[in-house]
Design an enzyme around this catalytic site. Structure first.
Site, mmCIF file in Angstrom:
data_model
loop_
_atom_site.group_PDB
_atom_site.id
_atom_site.type_symbol
_atom_site.label_atom_id
_atom_site.label_comp_id
_atom_site.label_asym_id
_atom_site.label_seq_id
_atom_site.Cartn_x
_atom_site.Cartn_y
_atom_site.Cartn_z
ATOM 1 N N CYS A 42 38.081 15.230 37.612
ATOM 2 C CA CYS A 42 37.410 15.321 35.993
ATOM 3 C C CYS A 42 38.280 16.045 34.930
ATOM 4 O O CYS A 42 38.782 17.231 35.445
ATOM 5 C CB CYS A 42 36.001 15.529 35.975
ATOM 6 S SG CYS A 42 34.951 15.528 34.593
ATOM 7 N N ASP A 44 36.830 18.090 32.908
ATOM 8 C CA ASP A 44 36.215 19.238 32.700
ATOM 9 C C ASP A 44 36.952 20.498 32.918
ATOM 10 O O ASP A 44 37.693 20.605 33.955
ATOM 11 C CB ASP A 44 35.012 19.163 33.768
ATOM 12 C CG ASP A 44 33.854 20.387 33.216
ATOM 13 O OD1 ASP A 44 34.247 21.510 33.290
ATOM 14 O OD2 ASP A 44 32.856 19.932 33.129
ATOM 15 N N ARG A 46 36.412 23.298 33.966
ATOM 16 C CA ARG A 46 35.967 24.132 34.915
ATOM 17 C C ARG A 46 36.207 23.739 36.353
ATOM 18 O O ARG A 46 35.955 24.518 37.446
ATOM 19 C CB ARG A 46 34.358 24.295 34.911
ATOM 20 C CG ARG A 46 33.815 24.845 33.596
ATOM 21 C CD ARG A 46 32.261 24.619 33.308
ATOM 22 N NE ARG A 46 31.991 23.293 33.194
ATOM 23 C CZ ARG A 46 30.663 22.743 33.167
ATOM 24 N NH1 ARG A 46 29.555 23.627 33.243
ATOM 25 N NH2 ARG A 46 30.491 21.630 32.926
ATOM 26 N N HIS A 98 32.199 16.546 40.309
ATOM 27 C CA HIS A 98 31.569 17.731 40.287
ATOM 28 C C HIS A 98 30.146 17.937 39.831
ATOM 29 O O HIS A 98 29.977 17.110 38.965
ATOM 30 C CB HIS A 98 32.417 19.004 39.427
ATOM 31 C CG HIS A 98 32.395 18.584 38.086
ATOM 32 N ND1 HIS A 98 31.638 19.325 36.985
ATOM 33 C CD2 HIS A 98 33.010 17.818 37.345
ATOM 34 C CE1 HIS A 98 31.767 18.488 35.840
ATOM 35 N NE2 HIS A 98 32.597 17.675 35.853
ATOM 36 N N CYS A 101 28.524 17.290 35.955
ATOM 37 C CA CYS A 101 29.506 16.640 35.236
ATOM 38 C C CYS A 101 28.935 15.861 33.848
ATOM 39 O O CYS A 101 27.793 15.095 33.958
ATOM 40 C CB CYS A 101 29.973 15.253 35.875
ATOM 41 S SG CYS A 101 31.380 14.502 35.439
#
Ligand SMILES: [Zn+2]
Length: 221
Positions: A42, A44, A46, A98, A101
């Site tokens: 992803c 993202d 993080r 994750h 998400c």
């Protein structure tokens, strides 16, 4: 100081640190890449692939998009996949989602988000496929987590449906495909799905390749 300047300063410090440990580090890094892994994760911020697996530059070939999707019409993903499988000959493909998400969460809701509706639609289709199982989970957070896992599992299956992967299975008996979910509340990765190379494929998604086909002749997905 402007925010982005911090990144450039950090880069200088990182390069200096690397050279202090190994003065030939960048000379070696510049020569070639032979990563064993393709990571589809992803976007993202993080969930940085190398950081959470403690991998070094050169070890992981990375593709990231919103909610780590493998969409059979996505020329970007397919180009990365083809290069990783046919040129780099990666041994493993990892789809890593994750919990928490934002893409999966958005797909669970009714809000019109514009152009990304079309991308998130792929996750809505996963929800629809597992509607019975998901509807039975009354706690919304648990349902959200389960959809994250099911989404990863479906993307792993989507990879096995590509002719790129199937052709490589036939010619090289690689790659193996793994579905993982990163839990940012613990920092740990959970394995949710695995398809070993050369596993049986649903006949409707299976391609036959001519036995005398050149390995490099693979421009058709
Ligand atoms: Zn995400």
């Amino acid at each position: 100081m402007k925010d982005y300047k911090q990144l450039l300063l950090a880069n200088k410090a990182w390069a200096k640190q690397r050279l202090e440990l190994d003065e030939e580090y960048f000379e070696t890094l510049s020569k070639d890449q032979q990563p064993k892994f393709l990571w589809i994760g992803c976007s993202d911020s993080r969930v940085p692939a190398e950081e959470i697996t403690n991998a070094q530059p050169g070890e992981v070939f990375v593709h990231r998009n919103v909610a780590n999707l493998v969409v059979h019409t996505d020329i970007n993903l397919l180009s990365v996949l083809q290069y990783a499988v046919e040129v780099l000959h990666v041994k493993h493909i990892i789809v890593c989602g994750h919990y928490g998400c934002g893409g999966v969460k958005a797909a669970m809701g009714p809000t019109d988000l514009g152009i990304i509706n079309k991308w998130l639609r792929n996750i809505k289709e996963v929800y629809d496929k597992y509607n019975n199982e998901l509807t039975d989970i009354l706690d919304e957070e648990s349902r959200f987590k389960r959809l994250v896992e099911l989404n990863v599992a479906e993307q792993v299956k989507n990879l096995s449906k590509t002719s790129i992967v199937q052709r490589s299975w036939k010619n090289f008996q690689l790659p193996h495909i793994h579905g993982w979910v990163f839990d940012m509340s613990t920092g740990l990765i959970k394995e949710v799905m695995e398809i070993e190379a050369c596993s049986p494929i649903d006949p409707i998604f299976k391609y036959d390749f001519p036995t005398n086909e050149l390995v490099s002749n693979s421009s058709i997905y």
